[in-house]
Design a protein around this motif. Structure first.
Motif, PDB file in Angstrom:
ATOM      1  N   LYS A  36       0.859  -1.186   0.000  1.00  0.00           N
ATOM      2  CA  LYS A  36       0.000   0.000   0.000  1.00  0.00           C
ATOM      3  C   LYS A  36       0.893   1.233   0.000  1.00  0.00           C
ATOM      4  CE  LYS A  36      -3.906   2.176   2.375  1.00  0.00           C
ATOM      5  NZ  LYS A  36      -4.829   1.987   1.242  1.00  0.00           N
ATOM      6  N   ASN A  44      -2.437   3.963  -3.205  1.00  0.00           N
ATOM      7  CA  ASN A  44      -2.295   3.023  -4.311  1.00  0.00           C
ATOM      8  C   ASN A  44      -2.044   1.634  -3.742  1.00  0.00           C
ATOM      9  OD1 ASN A  44      -1.928   1.925  -6.905  1.00  0.00           O
ATOM     10  ND2 ASN A  44       0.291   2.258  -6.785  1.00  0.00           N
ATOM     11  N   ASP A  45      -2.914   0.682  -4.086  1.00  0.00           N
ATOM     12  CA  ASP A  45      -2.735  -0.703  -3.660  1.00  0.00           C
ATOM     13  C   ASP A  45      -2.090  -1.494  -4.785  1.00  0.00           C
ATOM     14  OD1 ASP A  45      -3.788  -0.721  -1.019  1.00  0.00           O
ATOM     15  OD2 ASP A  45      -5.800  -0.542  -1.857  1.00  0.00           O
ATOM     16  N   MET A  46      -1.096  -2.318  -4.428  1.00  0.00           N
ATOM     17  CA  MET A  46      -0.409  -3.160  -5.385  1.00  0.00           C
ATOM     18  C   MET A  46      -0.460  -4.606  -4.925  1.00  0.00           C
ATOM     19  SD  MET A  46       3.007  -0.933  -6.410  1.00  0.00           S
ATOM     20  CE  MET A  46       3.457  -0.527  -4.713  1.00  0.00           C
ATOM     21  N   THR A  74       3.175  -7.125 -11.226  1.00  0.00           N
ATOM     22  CA  THR A  74       2.501  -6.213 -10.302  1.00  0.00           C
ATOM     23  C   THR A  74       1.240  -5.662 -10.938  1.00  0.00           C
ATOM     24  OG1 THR A  74       4.643  -5.537  -9.383  1.00  0.00           O
ATOM     25  CG2 THR A  74       2.753  -4.144  -8.889  1.00  0.00           C
ATOM     26  N   SER A  76      -1.394  -2.717 -10.044  1.00  0.00           N
ATOM     27  CA  SER A  76      -1.605  -1.582  -9.143  1.00  0.00           C
ATOM     28  C   SER A  76      -2.806  -0.761  -9.583  1.00  0.00           C
ATOM     29  CB  SER A  76      -0.361  -0.693  -9.097  1.00  0.00           C
ATOM     30  OG  SER A  76      -0.169  -0.009 -10.311  1.00  0.00           O
ATOM     31  N   ASP A  77      -3.364  -0.006  -8.635  1.00  0.00           N
ATOM     32  CA  ASP A  77      -4.513   0.845  -8.936  1.00  0.00           C
ATOM     33  C   ASP A  77      -4.156   1.916  -9.961  1.00  0.00           C
ATOM     34  OD1 ASP A  77      -5.988  -0.577  -7.115  1.00  0.00           O
ATOM     35  OD2 ASP A  77      -5.774   0.879  -5.490  1.00  0.00           O
ATOM     36  N   GLY A 253       6.468  -2.947  -4.895  1.00  0.00           N
ATOM     37  CA  GLY A 253       5.867  -3.452  -3.670  1.00  0.00           C
ATOM     38  C   GLY A 253       6.518  -4.709  -3.155  1.00  0.00           C
TER      39      GLY A 253
END
Length: 256
Positions: A36, A44-46, A74, A76-77, A253
């Motif tokens: 996060k 942004n969540d990954m 990955t 991500s948002d 991440g």
């Protein structure tokens, strides 16, 4: 060209590693990670996956060559799906209960950039512990990254490795400079009478002037060859995993 070289190094390490099992020490692992990122008011969540491998083999005399590589995915948002490759070559010399040497590595970053890093590293071995120190310089496009860091690993039992690490970085981008740091912990447990181990880790990274923080978690499983967890340390087969890159946490991440 750099992508081709990274892909070649990754493929050679990941798929050839088990073939070296009789002559070398190392591992191949797969992992799931979640991170996060908080940048001001934006989050942004990954979520991602990683496959990595490392092979350490005697070169000549007391010298050891270590190859490590990883492939990452990955989602991500902000950035959608991203894949990346990284690889490194280490040359170190064992001196009694210590190891010293250097490395060169390459790591793909988003937007087509490659982070190339040169560094020096050293380890001190105790009966139930290993201390690692790293100093490095990396460059990508117009950015320069200077990093110093270390890890302390303790063997609660021969089958259980507990570690804590921290690093400090100075990042210069187009004349603007910011400080960054990363700190984390991890644990790895080897199953008796099998070559397999499971591990989990957590890292927190921050770029101070940009008000960016990353909290990253990772769990995975490894196939080990050539010896147990502590044998990996003493053979130089954990080099490249010990100190995390601030940029790796930011863009991938990942936890090391």
């Amino acid at each position: 060209m750099k992508t081709i070289l990274l892909a070649s190094a990754a493929a050679a390490t990941l798929f050839a590693a088990p073939a070296f099992a009789q002559d070398a020490v190392g591992s191949v692992g797969v992992a799931y990670n979640h991170a996060k990122t908080e940048a001001g008011a934006a989050d942004n969540d990954m979520n991602g996956a990683k496959i990595d491998g490392v092979v350490a083999t005697p070169a000549f005399g007391d010298w050891t060559v270590t190859f490590n590589a990883a492939g990452t995915y990955t989602d991500s948002d902000f950035g959608g799906d991203e894949t990346g490759l990284s690889g490194a070559v280490h040359l170190t010399k064992a001196v009694e209960d210590m190891r010293f040497g250097g490395f060169v590595s390459g790591e793909e970053l988003p937007l087509g950039y490659t982070l190339t890093t040169f560094g020096a590293e050293g380890q001190k071995y105790f009966d139930r512990a290993t201390l690692t120190g790293v100093a490095s310089y990396g460059t990508a496009a117009d950015a320069d990254l200077w990093t110093v860091g270390g890890e302390a690993a303790f063997y609660a039992t021969p089958a259980l490795r507990l570690a804590a690490r921290a690093s400090y970085s100075d990042l210069d981008v187009d004349g603007a400079s910011t400080d960054g740091w990363s700190a984390g912990v991890n644990a790895e447990y080897a199953f008796a009478a099998t070559p397999y181990s499971v591990y989990a880790g957590y890292d927190r990274s921050e770029l101070e002037d940009f008000d960016v923080t990353v909290d990253a978690f990772e769990v995975g499983v490894r196939y080990n060859f050539g010896g147990g967890l502590q044998a990996r340390d003493r053979a130089g087969a954990n080099l490249g995993r010990n100190v995390n890159s601030v940029l790796t946490s930011l863009f991938r991440g990942n936890v090391q």
